[in-house]
Design a protein around this motif. Structure first.
Motif, PDB file in Angstrom:
ATOM      1  N   UNK A   1       0.829  -1.200   0.000  1.00 17.24           N
ATOM      2  CA  UNK A   1       0.000   0.000   0.000  1.00 17.24           C
ATOM      3  C   UNK A   1       0.862   1.247   0.000  1.00 17.24           C
ATOM      4  N   UNK A   2       0.460   2.221  -0.833  1.00 12.02           N
ATOM      5  CA  UNK A   2       1.184   3.491  -0.877  1.00 12.02           C
ATOM      6  C   UNK A   2       0.322   4.602  -0.309  1.00 12.02           C
ATOM      7  N   UNK A   3      -0.531   4.225   0.613  1.00  3.87           N
ATOM      8  CA  UNK A   3      -1.410   5.196   1.242  1.00  3.87           C
ATOM      9  C   UNK A   3      -0.678   5.866   2.406  1.00  3.87           C
ATOM     10  N   UNK A   4      -0.615   7.197   2.415  1.00  8.96           N
ATOM     11  CA  UNK A   4       0.080   7.877   3.520  1.00  8.96           C
ATOM     12  C   UNK A   4      -0.527   7.544   4.881  1.00  8.96           C
ATOM     13  N   UNK A   5      -1.754   7.095   4.890  1.00  7.09           N
ATOM     14  CA  UNK A   5      -2.377   6.708   6.156  1.00  7.09           C
ATOM     15  C   UNK A   5      -1.665   5.497   6.745  1.00  7.09           C
ATOM     16  N   UNK A   6      -1.066   4.686   5.870  1.00  6.50           N
ATOM     17  CA  UNK A   6      -0.312   3.529   6.349  1.00  6.50           C
ATOM     18  C   UNK A   6       0.973   4.002   7.027  1.00  6.50           C
ATOM     19  N   UNK A   7       1.622   4.999   6.451  1.00  9.77           N
ATOM     20  CA  UNK A   7       2.810   5.557   7.089  1.00  9.77           C
ATOM     21  C   UNK A   7       2.465   6.013   8.500  1.00  9.77           C
ATOM     22  N   UNK A   8       1.329   6.692   8.582  1.00  7.36           N
ATOM     23  CA  UNK A   8       0.900   7.220   9.881  1.00  7.36           C
ATOM     24  C   UNK A   8       0.565   6.073  10.835  1.00  7.36           C
ATOM     25  N   UNK A   9      -0.043   5.031  10.310  1.00  2.34           N
ATOM     26  CA  UNK A   9      -0.397   3.894  11.170  1.00  2.34           C
ATOM     27  C   UNK A   9       0.850   3.228  11.737  1.00  2.34           C
ATOM     28  N   UNK A  10       1.860   3.088  10.901  1.00  4.46           N
ATOM     29  CA  UNK A  10       3.098   2.445  11.339  1.00  4.46           C
ATOM     30  C   UNK A  10       3.784   3.292  12.421  1.00  4.46           C
ATOM     31  N   UNK A  11       3.799   4.586  12.216  1.00  2.00           N
ATOM     32  CA  UNK A  11       4.400   5.463  13.224  1.00  2.00           C
ATOM     33  C   UNK A  11       3.580   5.432  14.507  1.00  2.00           C
ATOM     34  N   UNK A  12       2.277   5.459  14.334  1.00  4.80           N
ATOM     35  CA  UNK A  12       1.369   5.387  15.482  1.00  4.80           C
ATOM     36  C   UNK A  12       1.620   4.104  16.268  1.00  4.80           C
ATOM     37  N   UNK A  13       1.777   3.011  15.562  1.00 13.85           N
ATOM     38  CA  UNK A  13       2.021   1.719  16.217  1.00 13.85           C
ATOM     39  C   UNK A  13       3.299   1.771  17.053  1.00 13.85           C
ATOM     40  N   UNK A  14       4.346   2.327  16.463  1.00 16.64           N
ATOM     41  CA  UNK A  14       5.623   2.399  17.172  1.00 16.64           C
ATOM     42  C   UNK A  14       5.488   3.239  18.449  1.00 16.64           C
ATOM     43  N   UNK A  15       4.842   4.396  18.304  1.00 10.80           N
ATOM     44  CA  UNK A  15       4.689   5.273  19.467  1.00 10.80           C
ATOM     45  C   UNK A  15       3.809   4.616  20.533  1.00 10.80           C
ATOM     46  N   UNK A  16       2.792   3.920  20.089  1.00 12.94           N
ATOM     47  CA  UNK A  16       1.896   3.242  21.026  1.00 12.94           C
ATOM     48  C   UNK A  16       2.638   2.168  21.818  1.00 12.94           C
ATOM     49  N   UNK A  17       3.508   1.450  21.130  1.00 12.15           N
ATOM     50  CA  UNK A  17       4.293   0.420  21.814  1.00 12.15           C
ATOM     51  C   UNK A  17       5.077   1.032  22.960  1.00 12.15           C
ATOM     52  N   UNK A  18       5.780   2.121  22.668  1.00  9.19           N
ATOM     53  CA  UNK A  18       6.588   2.749  23.707  1.00  9.19           C
ATOM     54  C   UNK A  18       5.729   3.228  24.863  1.00  9.19           C
ATOM     55  N   UNK A  19       4.612   3.848  24.494  1.00  8.31           N
ATOM     56  CA  UNK A  19       3.773   4.407  25.553  1.00  8.31           C
ATOM     57  C   UNK A  19       3.178   3.325  26.436  1.00  8.31           C
ATOM     58  N   UNK A  20       2.706   2.261  25.810  1.00 10.03           N
ATOM     59  CA  UNK A  20       2.039   1.229  26.622  1.00 10.03           C
ATOM     60  C   UNK A  20       3.037   0.410  27.444  1.00 10.03           C
ATOM     61  N   UNK A  21       4.261   0.362  26.975  1.00  5.36           N
ATOM     62  CA  UNK A  21       5.269  -0.324  27.769  1.00  5.36           C
ATOM     63  C   UNK A  21       5.674   0.559  28.955  1.00  5.36           C
ATOM     64  N   UNK A  22       5.482   1.863  28.799  1.00  2.00           N
ATOM     65  CA  UNK A  22       5.712   2.739  29.946  1.00  2.00           C
ATOM     66  C   UNK A  22       6.648   3.918  29.723  1.00  2.00           C
ATOM     67  N   UNK A  23       7.027   4.175  28.479  1.00  7.16           N
ATOM     68  CA  UNK A  23       7.941   5.291  28.221  1.00  7.16           C
ATOM     69  C   UNK A  23       7.168   6.587  27.973  1.00  7.16           C
ATOM     70  N   UNK A  24       7.762   7.693  28.374  1.00  7.13           N
ATOM     71  CA  UNK A  24       7.081   8.964  28.107  1.00  7.13           C
ATOM     72  C   UNK A  24       7.994  10.021  27.502  1.00  7.13           C
ATOM     73  N   UNK A  25       9.301   9.995  27.806  1.00  8.83           N
ATOM     74  CA  UNK A  25      10.192  11.021  27.260  1.00  8.83           C
ATOM     75  C   UNK A  25      10.655  10.661  25.855  1.00  8.83           C
ATOM     76  N   UNK A  26       9.767  10.861  24.900  1.00  5.39           N
ATOM     77  CA  UNK A  26      10.083  10.457  23.531  1.00  5.39           C
ATOM     78  C   UNK A  26      10.014  11.628  22.577  1.00  5.39           C
ATOM     79  N   UNK A  27      10.800  11.528  21.526  1.00  3.93           N
ATOM     80  CA  UNK A  27      10.715  12.536  20.477  1.00  3.93           C
ATOM     81  C   UNK A  27      10.629  11.829  19.141  1.00  3.93           C
ATOM     82  N   UNK A  28       9.632  12.213  18.360  1.00  2.00           N
ATOM     83  CA  UNK A  28       9.472  11.649  17.022  1.00  2.00           C
ATOM     84  C   UNK A  28       9.991  12.662  16.002  1.00  2.00           C
TER      85      UNK A  28
END
Length: 429
Positions: free
Chosen positions: A135-162
């Motif tokens: 898929x070349x949908x930019x929404x997929x790019x956003x989903x992948x980034x969202x997934x990565x950030x969600x992983x960090x947050x749910x594991x317990x990290x907060x001091x992050x920079x994207x």
RNA sequence: GCGGUCGUGGCGAAGUGGUUAACGCACCGGAUUGUGGCUCCGGCAUUCGUGGGUUCAAUCCCCACCGGUCGCCCCA
């Protein structure tokens, strides 16, 4: 004889594997919610997979690969990263023909890079990563980034920079490349040795050179963002707007280029801003690689993914002071005294475990006192005491270690008694 | 590949050119002959990273190597 683990490798002992399991479980659960499926590819590949996939001009291929020849004379390489392997598997198994598209995959696997170890850098490292192909949908790019950030947050990290950037499509890249060559060639001799090579091989990477950062030519160097054609620019805008819609904060860094050749359009990095983290701050990196599948012999297929260093994830948790305390606990410890009781205890242990009770006994012939110490050390809720006296009466003593209360139970009924007692929640809360 | 720093028991950590290498934790045993978390007593380094050198003598001084660790480059 050298009986130590090779340089840059470590043994993960139970104390640590518990933390890993905690994080892995959380992340796998997130992948499930985002509807990603696991893929497992071989630890080694034909060397060409990485040479073509990752790119000959990259540091990984030039100096970091564990390459060896097998007995059949084939050149094989321990995988230095995940994307090339997954793309190869995608082509080989014709996953592009699957009616369910795009193909959303995740992996959790060891990677190997021949480097000098230091804090946050190992020769064998573990990465969690995802790849979305088809898929070349930019929404997929956003989903992948969202997934990565969600992983960090749910594991317990907060001091992050994207941090994100766009490298554009091939036309944009070519134009930018030419501009870079034109810009830097007049000052070529003032650049560091590496950059003089980069000028020929991959001028884009001059932009993130640490040595030449202060060179005057860097400040007004042509930015890729100025060379994006309309399509690429629009693509980038959409990715950003999706991120904004999801309330994901980001920073655009026009010098973020990433070290691998296959990237185009979206490139991103997630960094820890926690104090005391050492020299390394990058936790994850990824981006889009629309030409990679074709490069590896498949149909023209867009793709995007990221790799996340697991050691660094756990380091970041520690740096933020987040304790992943998983306390070890035992339901029941069987203390046996005497030969007959010893034998009987083996059977009881088996029965307890069969009904789901976590149980243990002594195997070192320790005295009663030491067995109780063991029970304490295991943080056991109950101790079952069985001696020859009890055995004669067909009874067993059940002691609650927390309260010190002790009662006698029929040997035949002790397993069901324990099961009930433990389920009643009177044990360890 | 380059640079800094370190290398003593299971762990942490003192220490000295001279026949027994502190101490703490952990572990084991005993006081307490069948009931734990406390206390007391006792036990626990025959390679002090490896090899070589200096010396009558080296764990300690010198050199080399190996390994850990941190940093540079680059990245996860």
């Amino acid at each position: 004889m050298n009986m130590k683990a090779p340089r840059g490798t470590v043994d993960l002992l139970p104390e640590n594997t518990r933390k890993w399991q905690y994080a892995e479980k959380k992340i796998k659960d997130i992948c499930d919610r985002y509807n990603f499926n696991e893929i497992r590819t071989p630890v080694f590949e034909h060397t060409e997979v990485f040479q073509r996939g990752v790119g000959d001009s990259t540091d990984i291929v030039q100096k970091e690969m564990y390459t060896f020849e097998d007995r059949g004379g084939r050149s094989l390489t321990l995988r230095p990263e995940g994307t090339a392997s997954v793309a190869r598997a995608y082509v080989e198994n014709k996953l592009f023909g699957n009616p369910i598209q795009p193909t959303k995959l995740y992996y959790f696997a060891p990677m190997f890079r021949y480097e000098r170890p230091q804090k946050g850098r190992m020769r064998q490292l573990n990465q969690f990563g995802v790849e979305v192909l088809g898929s070349a949908d930019p929404a997929v790019d956003a989903e992948v980034i969202d997934l990565a950030m969600t992983c960090y947050k749910e594991v317990g990290l907060s001091s992050l920079k994207l941090v994100i950037n766009s490298l554009g499509d091939s036309e944009s890249r070519d134009n930018h490349r030419n501009a870079l060559v034109e810009h830097f060639t007049p000052v070529k001799n003032e650049l560091c040795e590496d950059c003089q090579t980069r000028l020929k091989q991959n001028p884009l990477r001059i932009l993130d050179c640490k040595k030449d950062r202060e060179h005057p030519a860097m400040k007004n160097a042509p930015s890729i963002l100025d060379y994006l054609n309309d399509e690429s620019r629009e693509y980038f805008e959409q990715v950003k707007s999706y991120l904004t819609m999801m309330d994901i904060e980001y920073e655009v860094d026009k010098n973020l280029v990433r070290g691998l050749d296959y990237y185009n359009h979206t490139a991103f990095e997630i960094m820890s801003e926690a104090e005391g983290f050492g020299a390394i701050t990058t936790l994850a990196g990824g981006g889009r690689y629309n030409g990679l599948v074709e490069e590896l012999g498949g149909p023209d297929t867009p793709g995007i993914g990221f790799g996340m260093g697991f050691e660094r994830l756990l380091m970041a948790l520690e740096a933020e002071g987040k304790q992943v305390a998983i306390e070890e606990q035992l339901d029941c410890y069987v203390v046996a005294l005497g030969e007959q009781a010893e034998k009987e205890s083996v059977r009881i242990l088996h029965e307890l475990r069969a009904v789901g009770i976590k149980a243990e006994k002594d195997y070192l012939g320790r005295k009663m006192k030491a067995q109780f110490k063991s029970a304490d050390r295991f943080n056991s809720s109950y101790v079952l005491v069985l001696g020859d006296g009890e055995l004669e009466k067909q009874m067993i003593n059940v002691k609650n270690l927390e309260t010190g209360d002790q009662i006698e139970v029929k040997l035949q009924e002790v397993v069901s008694y324990m099961k009930e007692t433990l389920q009643g929640g009177t044990g360890n809360e």
